[in-house]
Scaffold this motif. Structure first.
Motif, short mmCIF file in Angstrom:
data_model
loop_
_atom_site.label_atom_id
_atom_site.label_comp_id
_atom_site.label_asym_id
_atom_site.label_seq_id
_atom_site.Cartn_x
_atom_site.Cartn_y
_atom_site.Cartn_z
N GLY A 96 -3.32 6.56 8.26
CA GLY A 96 -4.09 5.41 8.72
C GLY A 96 -4.65 5.60 10.11
O GLY A 96 -5.75 5.12 10.43
N LEU A 97 -3.90 6.30 10.94
CA LEU A 97 -4.40 6.60 12.28
C LEU A 97 -5.63 7.50 12.20
O LEU A 97 -6.61 7.30 12.94
CB LEU A 97 -3.29 7.28 13.10
CG LEU A 97 -3.58 7.56 14.57
CD1 LEU A 97 -3.89 6.27 15.32
CD2 LEU A 97 -2.40 8.28 15.21
N GLY A 98 -5.60 8.47 11.29
CA GLY A 98 -6.76 9.33 11.09
C GLY A 98 -7.97 8.55 10.61
O GLY A 98 -9.11 8.79 11.07
N VAL A 99 -7.75 7.59 9.70
CA VAL A 99 -8.84 6.75 9.22
C VAL A 99 -9.42 5.92 10.35
O VAL A 99 -10.65 5.84 10.54
CB VAL A 99 -8.35 5.82 8.08
CG1 VAL A 99 -9.43 4.83 7.69
CG2 VAL A 99 -7.93 6.64 6.87
N ALA A 100 -8.54 5.29 11.12
CA ALA A 100 -9.00 4.38 12.18
C ALA A 100 -9.78 5.11 13.26
O ALA A 100 -10.81 4.60 13.74
CB ALA A 100 -7.80 3.66 12.79
N LEU A 101 -9.33 6.28 13.66
CA LEU A 101 -10.02 7.02 14.71
C LEU A 101 -11.44 7.38 14.27
O LEU A 101 -12.39 7.30 15.06
CB LEU A 101 -9.23 8.28 15.08
CG LEU A 101 -7.89 8.04 15.78
CD1 LEU A 101 -7.16 9.36 16.02
CD2 LEU A 101 -8.08 7.30 17.10
N VAL A 102 -11.59 7.77 12.99
CA VAL A 102 -12.93 8.09 12.48
C VAL A 102 -13.81 6.85 12.46
O VAL A 102 -14.98 6.88 12.88
CB VAL A 102 -12.83 8.72 11.08
CG1 VAL A 102 -14.22 8.86 10.46
CG2 VAL A 102 -12.16 10.09 11.15
N CYS A 103 -13.27 5.73 11.99
CA CYS A 103 -14.07 4.51 11.90
C CYS A 103 -14.46 3.99 13.28
O CYS A 103 -15.60 3.54 13.48
CB CYS A 103 -13.28 3.44 11.14
SG CYS A 103 -13.09 3.78 9.38
N LEU A 104 -13.53 4.03 14.23
CA LEU A 104 -13.85 3.59 15.58
C LEU A 104 -14.93 4.47 16.22
O LEU A 104 -15.71 4.01 17.05
CB LEU A 104 -12.59 3.61 16.45
CG LEU A 104 -11.51 2.58 16.10
CD1 LEU A 104 -10.25 2.84 16.89
CD2 LEU A 104 -12.01 1.16 16.34
N TRP A 105 -14.97 5.70 15.81
CA TRP A 105 -15.94 6.66 16.35
C TRP A 105 -17.32 6.50 15.73
O TRP A 105 -18.34 6.54 16.41
CB TRP A 105 -15.39 8.07 16.13
CG TRP A 105 -16.32 9.19 16.46
CD1 TRP A 105 -17.21 9.27 17.51
CD2 TRP A 105 -16.48 10.42 15.74
NE1 TRP A 105 -17.89 10.46 17.48
CE2 TRP A 105 -17.46 11.19 16.41
CE3 TRP A 105 -15.86 10.95 14.60
CZ2 TRP A 105 -17.86 12.46 15.96
CZ3 TRP A 105 -16.24 12.21 14.16
CH2 TRP A 105 -17.23 12.95 14.84
#
Length: 378
Positions: A96-105
């Motif tokens: 989920g951290l990997g998903v969130a970092l991509v989405c925030l970017w």
């Protein structure tokens, strides 16, 4: 993992035995409902009605099932190698951290169909990386994967608290969560799919990750039963000594298998983060990683069995909410007991009825073979 009993026909192994275990679990659950003074038949009717009887309920059922498909596939891949990965919860957390970092970017500069495959890759890589460490410790140091994956669940939880409080939380916000993603970080719902069959899913967050889960199930089948790597994984799970004799590098297979398992668990984060909450927040996994163990057991570690088993647990989650609303004597804790009974009979007591079934089929085979032997002797 190799079966400890005689081989049965496929329809018995993958169909009859799970159905018997499930029927017994629901019978015991019915007794529990009866004890609290409610009608088991009414409870069963509400369970099915709440899960499948209207569009929104069906949407929530399939939403929950999506998580369980990913989790069940993650556990099943490890099972085939003789590994018991209990770390799906933590691997999904880190995924989920990997998903969130991509989405925030990317959510403000890219459309969702560009963000989504990159987020999928991020979820897979982060989940695989988190599973790599227990896999390496098992392969190289002999640390049992059950113990290390349990420990890494707690480490992942603590790491997520730190990240949400100290790193990715917006300035001025008190809630331990990221900002809400823009449209580029949100998955489209699959309301159009169920509308074909006349269902309106209302506010249910049933989304594109369900299709991804089905595709992942197909690729797991392809990997395990149609590739050399899958053959090596199954050989390792059936007999480590035979795998060693065949020249299979055990350390390599253990590490690769755990990374594939972790990647599948990490992909589960797509459903709640991009498909529902549209932000990263605490406890988004909500126990799905542990339910995946029961899903894999009930589905006999085969994608064809895992998908209906996941839908069954989705039914228990969604239909259970309907029961607790309509029947006040049955609380959410009682629904958890029913879910636990299904897990108990699908997991710990999986082989309770197997000896009797084997004896039954052996008797039938003997009865059929006797006349043939008599005719051959004549």
């Amino acid at each position: 993992m190799s079966a400890p009993y005689a081989k049965l026909p496929a329809w018995v192994e993958y169909g009859l035995i799970p159905l018997i275990n499930l029927a017994v679990a629901f019978l015991v659950a019915g007794l529990v409902v009866l004890i609290v003074g409610e009608s088991p038949l009414k409870a069963a009717s509400l369970l099915v009605q709440g899960a499948f009887g209207y569009g929104e309920g069906l949407g929530f059922t399939l939403y929950y099932a999506t998580n369980f498909i990913f989790a069940g596939l993650a556990v099943s891949v490890a099972f085939h190698c003789g590994l018991f990965n209990i770390g799906g919860e933590g691997q999904a957390y880190i995924g989920g951290l990997g998903v969130a970092l991509v989405c925030l970017w990317l959510d403000g500069v890219m459309p969702w169909f560009i963000t989504f495959p990159i987020a999928l890759l991020g979820a897979s890589l982060f989940g695989a990386a988190w599973a790599f460490i227990p896999g390496y410790l098992q392969a190289k140091r002999g640390s049992h994967v059950v113990i290390t994956t349990i420990m890494f669940n707690f480490i992942a939880s603590s790491l997520m608290v730190y990240m949400l409080v100290e790193v990715v939380k917006p300035l001025g916000s008190m809630a331990p969560q990221t900002r809400t993603f823009l449209e580029g970080g949100q998955l489209p719902r699959l309301d159009w799919l169920l509308s074909i069959f006349g269902f309106d899913i209302g506010g249910a967050p049933f989304n594109l990750s369900f299709i991804v889960a089905l595709v992942a199930a197909f690729f797991v089948w392809l990997l395990i039963w149609r590739t050399r790597l899958g053959f090596e994984i199954r050989t390792m799970g059936a007999s480590p000594s035979a795998a060693r004799y065949a020249g299979i590098k055990q350390s390599r297979i253990i590490i690769i298998t755990m990374m594939i398992s972790g990647a599948l668990a990490g992909m589960m984060a797509l459903n709640p983060i991009m498909g529902d909450q549209h932000r990263l927040q605490l406890d988004f996994v909500a126990g799905a990683g542990f339910v995946g163990i029961a899903v894999a057991l009930m589905g006999r570690s085969h994608p064809v069995g895992i998908i209906p088993a996941a839908i069954l647990f989705g039914m228990l989650y969604q239909g259970g909410a309907e029961i607790s609303f309509e029947m006040p004597n049955i609380s959410r804790d009682m629904i958890t007991i029913i879910q636990g009974l299904v897990i108990l009979f699908a997991g710990a007591l999986e082989h309770m009825f197997r000896p009797a079934i084997i004896t039954f089929f052996a008797t039938i085979r003997g009865a059929r073979a006797a006349p043939q032997a008599t005719e051959a002797g004549e």
